[in-house]
Scaffold this motif. Structure first.
Motif, PDB file in Angstrom:
ATOM      1  N   SER A 205       0.822  -1.218   0.000  1.00 34.53           N
ATOM      2  CA  SER A 205       0.000   0.000   0.000  1.00 34.53           C
ATOM      3  C   SER A 205       0.850   1.259   0.000  1.00 34.53           C
ATOM      4  N   ASP A 209       0.809   4.231  -6.738  1.00 35.95           N
ATOM      5  CA  ASP A 209      -0.304   3.710  -7.528  1.00 35.95           C
ATOM      6  C   ASP A 209       0.059   3.801  -9.010  1.00 35.95           C
ATOM      7  N   THR A 243       2.310  -0.312  -7.592  1.00 36.83           N
ATOM      8  CA  THR A 243       1.316  -1.323  -7.231  1.00 36.83           C
ATOM      9  C   THR A 243      -0.015  -0.981  -7.875  1.00 36.83           C
ATOM     10  N   LYS A 245      -3.595  -0.382  -6.932  1.00 32.19           N
ATOM     11  CA  LYS A 245      -4.466  -0.126  -5.784  1.00 32.19           C
ATOM     12  C   LYS A 245      -5.847  -0.724  -6.081  1.00 32.19           C
ATOM     13  N   SER A 247      -9.858  -1.564  -4.817  1.00 36.65           N
ATOM     14  CA  SER A 247     -10.904  -1.109  -3.911  1.00 36.65           C
ATOM     15  C   SER A 247     -12.055  -2.104  -3.812  1.00 36.65           C
TER      16      SER A 247
END
Length: 270
Positions: A205, A209, A243, A245, A247
């Motif tokens: 995290s 992004d 990475t 991201k 959701s």
């Protein structure tokens, strides 16, 4: 191309030396490495190889397939290729698929290791490190071809000449530069010489992004093993960590799917 060599000459025995070698190329990485050759099966793959001027050395074709594909074969200048007509029954025996199309080929490896020193400046590459699944490997090559990447580089990964990989590429193996068995240190050196920033694809995290990553100057995206990802020592050598991201309700993606998303983002800035 003159196909008269087939007239009256049909091999029916699986013990024929050429047929036996083809069978070993289908099943044995050791044999593929020894002869620096790999097998092809199916109308699309064989004709894609011919259209791309790939180093095809031998074609096996069944009597039925010859009847269907004679005119198409005669469109090519294949004077350097050995042609062997085999019986339909033998075609069924040597096939690696449930329903054979009756056409097979042996193709020499495309040796690209020397070309690694001449990567495109600010080029766009996918680097697969310790990727093991042949289906994933083939799908990534096919997707890279579709998106227009400058090449795919394999390091400590699965055999790109495995028949499962070749089938999964749907002919892209002949249309895009694919480097195999390249030491990872050589890849970093080549990327540095070509002024290509390196990006480690990680599940973290804290990483950048990928949707907010600027690839205007190209990039080499390193993707790791399906289960373990990139080793820390490899990701730490990269210029950036990126990475995807997420959701939704999952925290991971199939390696080929994740790589496809990253390659799409990489090519958006081309």
């Amino acid at each position: 191309m003159n196909l008269s060599c087939f007239d009256g000459k049909v091999i029916t025995s699986k013990d024929n030396p050429s047929v036996k070698l083809f069978g070993k190329l289908m099943t044995s990485k050791k044999t593929r490495m020894q002869y620096r050759m790999f097998p092809l099966e199916g109308v699309r793959l064989v004709f894609d190889a011919l259209k791309s001027n790939a180093p095809v050395r031998r074609i096996f074709i069944t009597e039925s397939a010859l009847e269907k594909n004679r005119e198409k074969l005669e469109e090519f200048d294949c004077s350097e290729i050995d042609f062997t007509c085999i019986s339909d029954e033998l075609g069924d025996r040597i096939s690696g698929t449930d329903k054979t199309q009756g056409i097979f080929a042996q193709c020499s490896f495309t040796e690209r290791s020397e070309e690694l020193g001449n990567l495109k400046k600010h080029g766009r590459y996918a680097v697969l490190y310790q990727l093991q699944d042949p289906g994933n490997a083939g799908m990534i090559i096919r997707t890279a071809d579709a998106l227009g990447l400058d090449g795919v580089i394999f390091s400590e990964s699965c055999d790109i000449y495995n028949p499962k990989v070749i089938r999964s590429t749907m002919g892209s193996i002949f249309r895009i530069p694919v480097f195999h068995d390249i030491p990872v240190d050589d890849i970093f050196l080549a990327m540095n010489n070509a002024e290509i920033d390196t990006y480690a694809a990680v599940v973290d995290s804290r990483a950048q992004d990928i949707k907010n990553t600027d690839f205007n100057n190209g990039g080499g995206i390193f993707i790791g093993n399906e289960g373990n990802g990139l080793p820390t020592e490899i990701s730490e050598k990269c210029t950036y960590k990126i990475t995807i991201k997420m959701s939704g309700n999952t925290d991971s993606l199939n390696a080929a799917m994740a790589t496809g998303i990253m390659m799409w983002e990489l090519m958006k800035f081309e």
